[in-house]
Design a protein around this motif. Sequence first.
Motif, PDB file in Angstrom:
ATOM      1  N   GLN A  33       0.836  -1.210   0.000  1.00 60.14           N
ATOM      2  CA  GLN A  33       0.000   0.000   0.000  1.00 60.14           C
ATOM      3  C   GLN A  33       0.868   1.257   0.000  1.00 60.14           C
ATOM      4  OE1 GLN A  33      -2.572  -0.805   3.353  1.00 60.14           O
ATOM      5  NE2 GLN A  33      -4.031  -1.939   2.099  1.00 60.14           N
ATOM      6  N   ALA A  34       1.939   1.239   0.807  1.00 55.32           N
ATOM      7  CA  ALA A  34       2.846   2.397   0.846  1.00 55.32           C
ATOM      8  C   ALA A  34       3.497   2.592  -0.519  1.00 55.32           C
ATOM      9  CB  ALA A  34       3.897   2.187   1.924  1.00 55.32           C
TER      10      ALA A  34
ATOM     11  N   ILE B 117       3.965   5.373  -5.797  1.00 62.41           N
ATOM     12  CA  ILE B 117       3.871   5.255  -7.257  1.00 62.41           C
ATOM     13  C   ILE B 117       2.777   6.193  -7.773  1.00 62.41           C
ATOM     14  CG2 ILE B 117       3.138   3.703  -9.140  1.00 62.41           C
ATOM     15  CD1 ILE B 117       4.611   1.418  -7.611  1.00 62.41           C
ATOM     16  N   GLY B 118       1.640   6.198  -7.078  1.00 60.79           N
ATOM     17  CA  GLY B 118       0.526   7.060  -7.481  1.00 60.79           C
ATOM     18  C   GLY B 118       0.932   8.533  -7.458  1.00 60.79           C
ATOM     19  N   GLY B 119       1.654   8.940  -6.410  1.00 60.67           N
ATOM     20  CA  GLY B 119       2.103  10.326  -6.297  1.00 60.67           C
ATOM     21  C   GLY B 119       3.104  10.686  -7.379  1.00 60.67           C
TER      22      GLY B 119
ATOM     23  N   SER C  98       2.684  13.346 -10.524  1.00 59.83           N
ATOM     24  CA  SER C  98       3.635  14.441 -10.784  1.00 59.83           C
ATOM     25  C   SER C  98       4.131  14.402 -12.224  1.00 59.83           C
ATOM     26  CB  SER C  98       4.826  14.345  -9.830  1.00 59.83           C
ATOM     27  OG  SER C  98       4.390  14.451  -8.502  1.00 59.83           O
ATOM     28  N   ILE C  99       4.394  13.208 -12.744  1.00 56.89           N
ATOM     29  CA  ILE C  99       4.850  13.092 -14.141  1.00 56.89           C
ATOM     30  C   ILE C  99       3.725  13.553 -15.078  1.00 56.89           C
ATOM     31  CG2 ILE C  99       5.518  11.470 -15.965  1.00 56.89           C
ATOM     32  CD1 ILE C  99       7.034   9.860 -13.804  1.00 56.89           C
ATOM     33  N   ASN C 100       2.503  13.165 -14.766  1.00 59.47           N
ATOM     34  CA  ASN C 100       1.354  13.609 -15.581  1.00 59.47           C
ATOM     35  C   ASN C 100       1.226  15.127 -15.562  1.00 59.47           C
ATOM     36  OD1 ASN C 100       0.069  11.297 -16.790  1.00 59.47           O
ATOM     37  ND2 ASN C 100      -0.371  10.607 -14.725  1.00 59.47           N
ATOM     38  N   ASP C 101       1.431  15.728 -14.386  1.00 61.82           N
ATOM     39  CA  ASP C 101       1.356  17.189 -14.286  1.00 61.82           C
ATOM     40  C   ASP C 101       2.442  17.848 -15.129  1.00 61.82           C
ATOM     41  OD1 ASP C 101      -0.785  16.904 -12.594  1.00 61.82           O
ATOM     42  OD2 ASP C 101       0.336  17.309 -10.741  1.00 61.82           O
ATOM     43  N   GLU C 102       3.643  17.279 -15.105  1.00 62.28           N
ATOM     44  CA  GLU C 102       4.736  17.814 -15.930  1.00 62.28           C
ATOM     45  C   GLU C 102       4.362  17.737 -17.410  1.00 62.28           C
ATOM     46  OE1 GLU C 102       7.444  19.408 -15.340  1.00 62.28           O
ATOM     47  OE2 GLU C 102       7.508  19.238 -13.165  1.00 62.28           O
ATOM     48  N   LEU C 103       3.796  16.614 -17.816  1.00 61.02           N
ATOM     49  CA  LEU C 103       3.417  16.453 -19.231  1.00 61.02           C
ATOM     50  C   LEU C 103       2.326  17.447 -19.617  1.00 61.02           C
ATOM     51  CD1 LEU C 103       3.634  12.588 -19.595  1.00 61.02           C
ATOM     52  CD2 LEU C 103       4.782  14.242 -21.084  1.00 61.02           C
TER      53      LEU C 103
END
Length: 153
Positions: free
Chosen positions: A35-36, A41-43, A47-52
């Motif tokens: 879960q951790a 991974i989700g975070g 962040s990578i999606n936001d950069e894109l």
Amino acid sequence: MKRSYSAAFLAFGMLASYAAYAAAPAVTNAIKARQASYKEIGGAFKSINDELKSGAPDMNSVKPLARDIAARAALLPKYFPKGSGPEAGLKTRAKPEIWKDNAAFVKLQGDMITAARALDAAAASGNAAGLSAARNTLGGTCKSCHDRFRAEL
Ligand code: HEC
């Protein structure tokens, strides 16, 4: 005769409950670890999606995130021991199907590991179009697995 049979049965019952008790810490640790890790991974993936989305991804930010996702993805298969589904009695969204259709689950884990490695390579190469394509492929593996193997909240 009847007596020794029930004695054996009792001993077996004690052994079985001891085994369940002994397995608990490993199961608890595995559930917590996965879960951790998924949370990280989700975070990182967000962040990578936001950069894109920004149109001009900062590869210096993206690279360590992609590296982290790939490293974590490779370890995840260790964190799904038998008995770590809902029967563990802990808070988990892992469906029993993970162990019933284990080959399909293992295949999806493999797909995620491959896609995460490709994302890492795309980030290292610094090519935004390549990064975007690798992101799409990896995102597809998250969805395929969640749709089938992760319970709704
Ligand atoms: C092979 C299956 C599989 C793949 C692939 C997968 N997940 Fe999951 N994910 C799960 C399962 C099962 C859980 C529930 C784990 C639990 O509750 O014990 C989960 C939980 C999560 C959680 C919730 C963690 C928490 O408890 O706070 C997040 C966030 C998450 N996944 C993100 C992702 C992302 C992002 C990807 C793709 C980059 C991904 N997952 C790929 C199976 C998968």
